[in-house]
Design a protein around this motif. Structure first.
Motif, PDB file in Angstrom:
ATOM      1  N   PHE A 116       0.703  -1.243   0.771  1.00 55.66           N
ATOM      2  CA  PHE A 116       0.652  -0.169   0.177  1.00 55.66           C
ATOM      3  C   PHE A 116       0.965   1.072   0.238  1.00 55.66           C
ATOM      4  N   GLY A 117       2.580   1.368   0.659  1.00 51.26           N
ATOM      5  CA  GLY A 117       2.676   2.472   1.020  1.00 51.26           C
ATOM      6  C   GLY A 117       3.173   2.756  -0.408  1.00 51.26           C
ATOM      7  N   ARG A 118       4.383   1.745  -0.584  1.00 47.52           N
ATOM      8  CA  ARG A 118       4.531   1.899  -2.483  1.00 47.52           C
ATOM      9  C   ARG A 118       3.893   2.369  -3.435  1.00 47.52           C
ATOM     10  N   ALA A 119       2.231   1.667  -3.239  1.00 46.60           N
ATOM     11  CA  ALA A 119       1.361   2.457  -3.985  1.00 46.60           C
ATOM     12  C   ALA A 119       1.057   4.007  -4.199  1.00 46.60           C
ATOM     13  N   ILE A 120       1.066   4.199  -2.581  1.00 48.61           N
ATOM     14  CA  ILE A 120       1.083   5.831  -2.342  1.00 48.61           C
ATOM     15  C   ILE A 120       1.954   6.504  -3.136  1.00 48.61           C
ATOM     16  N   ALA A 121       3.179   5.819  -2.837  1.00 55.03           N
ATOM     17  CA  ALA A 121       4.594   7.335  -2.907  1.00 55.03           C
ATOM     18  C   ALA A 121       4.940   6.849  -4.385  1.00 55.03           C
ATOM     19  N   VAL A 122       4.022   6.001  -5.257  1.00 51.07           N
ATOM     20  CA  VAL A 122       4.589   6.349  -6.733  1.00 51.07           C
ATOM     21  C   VAL A 122       3.413   7.218  -6.969  1.00 51.07           C
ATOM     22  N   TRP A 123       2.100   7.165  -6.659  1.00 48.29           N
ATOM     23  CA  TRP A 123       0.543   7.628  -7.186  1.00 48.29           C
ATOM     24  C   TRP A 123       1.770   9.124  -6.677  1.00 48.29           C
ATOM     25  N   VAL A 124       2.003   9.545  -5.263  1.00 43.68           N
ATOM     26  CA  VAL A 124       2.390  10.611  -5.188  1.00 43.68           C
ATOM     27  C   VAL A 124       3.801  11.355  -5.795  1.00 43.68           C
ATOM     28  N   GLY A 125       4.315  10.522  -6.057  1.00 42.73           N
ATOM     29  CA  GLY A 125       5.444  11.322  -7.006  1.00 42.73           C
ATOM     30  C   GLY A 125       5.104  11.293  -8.188  1.00 42.73           C
ATOM     31  N   ASN A 126       4.576  10.700  -8.869  1.00 43.99           N
ATOM     32  CA  ASN A 126       3.755  11.352 -10.119  1.00 43.99           C
ATOM     33  C   ASN A 126       3.350  12.654 -10.399  1.00 43.99           C
ATOM     34  N   VAL A 127       2.454  12.959  -9.449  1.00 45.82           N
ATOM     35  CA  VAL A 127       1.596  14.208  -8.920  1.00 45.82           C
ATOM     36  C   VAL A 127       2.828  15.053  -9.022  1.00 45.82           C
ATOM     37  N   VAL A 128       3.488  14.361  -7.972  1.00 47.74           N
ATOM     38  CA  VAL A 128       4.997  15.802  -8.025  1.00 47.74           C
ATOM     39  C   VAL A 128       5.766  16.034  -9.219  1.00 47.74           C
ATOM     40  N   ALA A 129       5.933  15.075  -9.818  1.00 47.25           N
ATOM     41  CA  ALA A 129       6.373  15.338 -10.517  1.00 47.25           C
ATOM     42  C   ALA A 129       5.570  16.074 -11.837  1.00 47.25           C
ATOM     43  N   ASP A 130       4.142  15.555 -11.944  1.00 52.85           N
ATOM     44  CA  ASP A 130       3.751  16.676 -13.221  1.00 52.85           C
ATOM     45  C   ASP A 130       3.453  18.111 -12.393  1.00 52.85           C
ATOM     46  N   ARG A 131       3.650  18.566 -10.959  1.00 51.50           N
ATOM     47  CA  ARG A 131       3.033  20.032 -10.425  1.00 51.50           C
ATOM     48  C   ARG A 131       5.202  20.619 -10.298  1.00 51.50           C
ATOM     49  N   LEU A 132       5.648  20.027 -10.375  1.00 55.49           N
ATOM     50  CA  LEU A 132       7.389  20.204 -10.742  1.00 55.49           C
ATOM     51  C   LEU A 132       7.252  21.465 -12.583  1.00 55.49           C
ATOM     52  N   HIS A 133       7.193  19.720 -13.025  1.00 54.92           N
ATOM     53  CA  HIS A 133       6.519  20.543 -14.794  1.00 54.92           C
ATOM     54  C   HIS A 133       5.404  21.296 -15.034  1.00 54.92           C
ATOM     55  N   ALA A 134       4.741  21.023 -14.330  1.00 54.81           N
ATOM     56  CA  ALA A 134       3.465  22.957 -14.478  1.00 54.81           C
ATOM     57  C   ALA A 134       4.256  23.196 -13.767  1.00 54.81           C
ATOM     58  N   SER A 135       5.080  23.623 -13.343  1.00 54.16           N
ATOM     59  CA  SER A 135       5.386  24.881 -12.328  1.00 54.16           C
ATOM     60  C   SER A 135       6.558  24.970 -13.591  1.00 54.16           C
ATOM     61  N   ARG A 136       7.333  24.569 -13.649  1.00 50.75           N
ATOM     62  CA  ARG A 136       7.975  25.273 -14.725  1.00 50.75           C
ATOM     63  C   ARG A 136       7.729  25.963 -16.257  1.00 50.75           C
ATOM     64  N   ILE A 137       7.373  25.043 -16.865  1.00 46.09           N
ATOM     65  CA  ILE A 137       6.556  26.047 -17.684  1.00 46.09           C
ATOM     66  C   ILE A 137       5.754  27.263 -17.467  1.00 46.09           C
ATOM     67  N   ARG A 138       5.287  27.364 -15.436  1.00 45.46           N
ATOM     68  CA  ARG A 138       4.184  28.106 -15.860  1.00 45.46           C
ATOM     69  C   ARG A 138       5.423  29.240 -15.331  1.00 45.46           C
ATOM     70  N   LEU A 139       6.257  28.975 -14.431  1.00 51.75           N
ATOM     71  CA  LEU A 139       7.171  30.598 -14.498  1.00 51.75           C
ATOM     72  C   LEU A 139       7.943  30.868 -15.545  1.00 51.75           C
ATOM     73  N   LEU A 140       8.084  29.555 -16.322  1.00 54.72           N
ATOM     74  CA  LEU A 140       8.772  30.621 -17.694  1.00 54.72           C
ATOM     75  C   LEU A 140       8.202  31.194 -18.352  1.00 54.72           C
ATOM     76  N   ASP A 141       6.853  30.899 -18.756  1.00 55.63           N
ATOM     77  CA  ASP A 141       5.182  31.914 -19.166  1.00 55.63           C
ATOM     78  C   ASP A 141       5.378  33.571 -18.455  1.00 55.63           C
ATOM     79  N   LEU A 142       5.556  33.059 -17.515  1.00 59.76           N
ATOM     80  CA  LEU A 142       5.441  34.587 -16.410  1.00 59.76           C
ATOM     81  C   LEU A 142       6.999  35.093 -16.339  1.00 59.76           C
ATOM     82  N   TYR A 143       8.299  34.813 -15.865  1.00 56.12           N
ATOM     83  CA  TYR A 143       8.892  35.570 -16.089  1.00 56.12           C
ATOM     84  C   TYR A 143       9.663  35.134 -17.340  1.00 56.12           C
ATOM     85  N   ALA A 144      10.628  34.421 -18.352  1.00 59.10           N
ATOM     86  CA  ALA A 144      11.688  34.431 -18.695  1.00 59.10           C
ATOM     87  C   ALA A 144      11.126  34.750 -19.930  1.00 59.10           C
TER      88      ALA A 144
END
Length: 152
Positions: A116-144
């Motif tokens: 169960f812990g591994r399944a939660i960790a993989v799920w949350v890890g995928n969310v973190v990766a998605d949020r990191l990518h979205a943050s990068r793109i959005r910050l580039l749009d705002l400030y680059a």
């Protein structure tokens, strides 16, 4: 919305059902702050209806909206990683109905059942990766100077 970040796609059915047994239904009015960057992350949510925006504090400016989340998406991942403090802020942009989860209880479930812990960790890890990518793109749009450079 990325399919791996939703509740349905992110967890195998057995683990999803186990997690959902700990959920409680909550609602937020439009404009309600769910959490603030830097504060204690002691719960998380899966959106049932409505929209939640994630924002990043920018000194001397208004908070930058990084991403909008909708039905089925996880709101909050900081509860899963020490020191359990929010890395972003979140606000309900419309009336929101959600399932709320107690972080301590879910972390205890993860510690008691490695699968169960591994399944939660993989799920949350995928969310973190998605949020990191979205943050990068959005910050580039705002400030680059030339935005993200996306051709699409």
């Amino acid at each position: 919305m990325t399919s791996t970040t939703t509740r349905a796609a992110g967890l195998p059915a057995e683990h999803r059902h186990r997690l959902m047994r700990t959920a409680r239904e909550v609602s937020f009015d439009a404009g309600t702050r769910l959490f603030e960057e830097g504060r204690r992350a002691d719960r998380f949510w899966i959106i049932r209806t409505g929209t939640v925006t994630l924002d990043l504090h920018v000194p001397g400016r208004r908070a930058a909206v990084i991403q909008s989340l909708g039905p089925g998406e996880l709101v909050g991942w900081s509860w899963h990683f020490p020191p359990y403090t929010w890395h972003l802020g979140a606000e309900a942009m419309s009336p929101v109905r959600a399932w709320e989860f107690d972080a301590d209880a879910v972390r205890a479930m993860c510690a008691q059942d490695a699968e169960f812990g591994r399944a939660i960790a993989v799920w949350v890890g995928n969310v973190v990766a998605d949020r990191l990518h979205a943050s990068r793109i959005r910050l580039l749009d705002l400030y680059a100077p030339y935005g993200s450079g996306s051709l699409i």
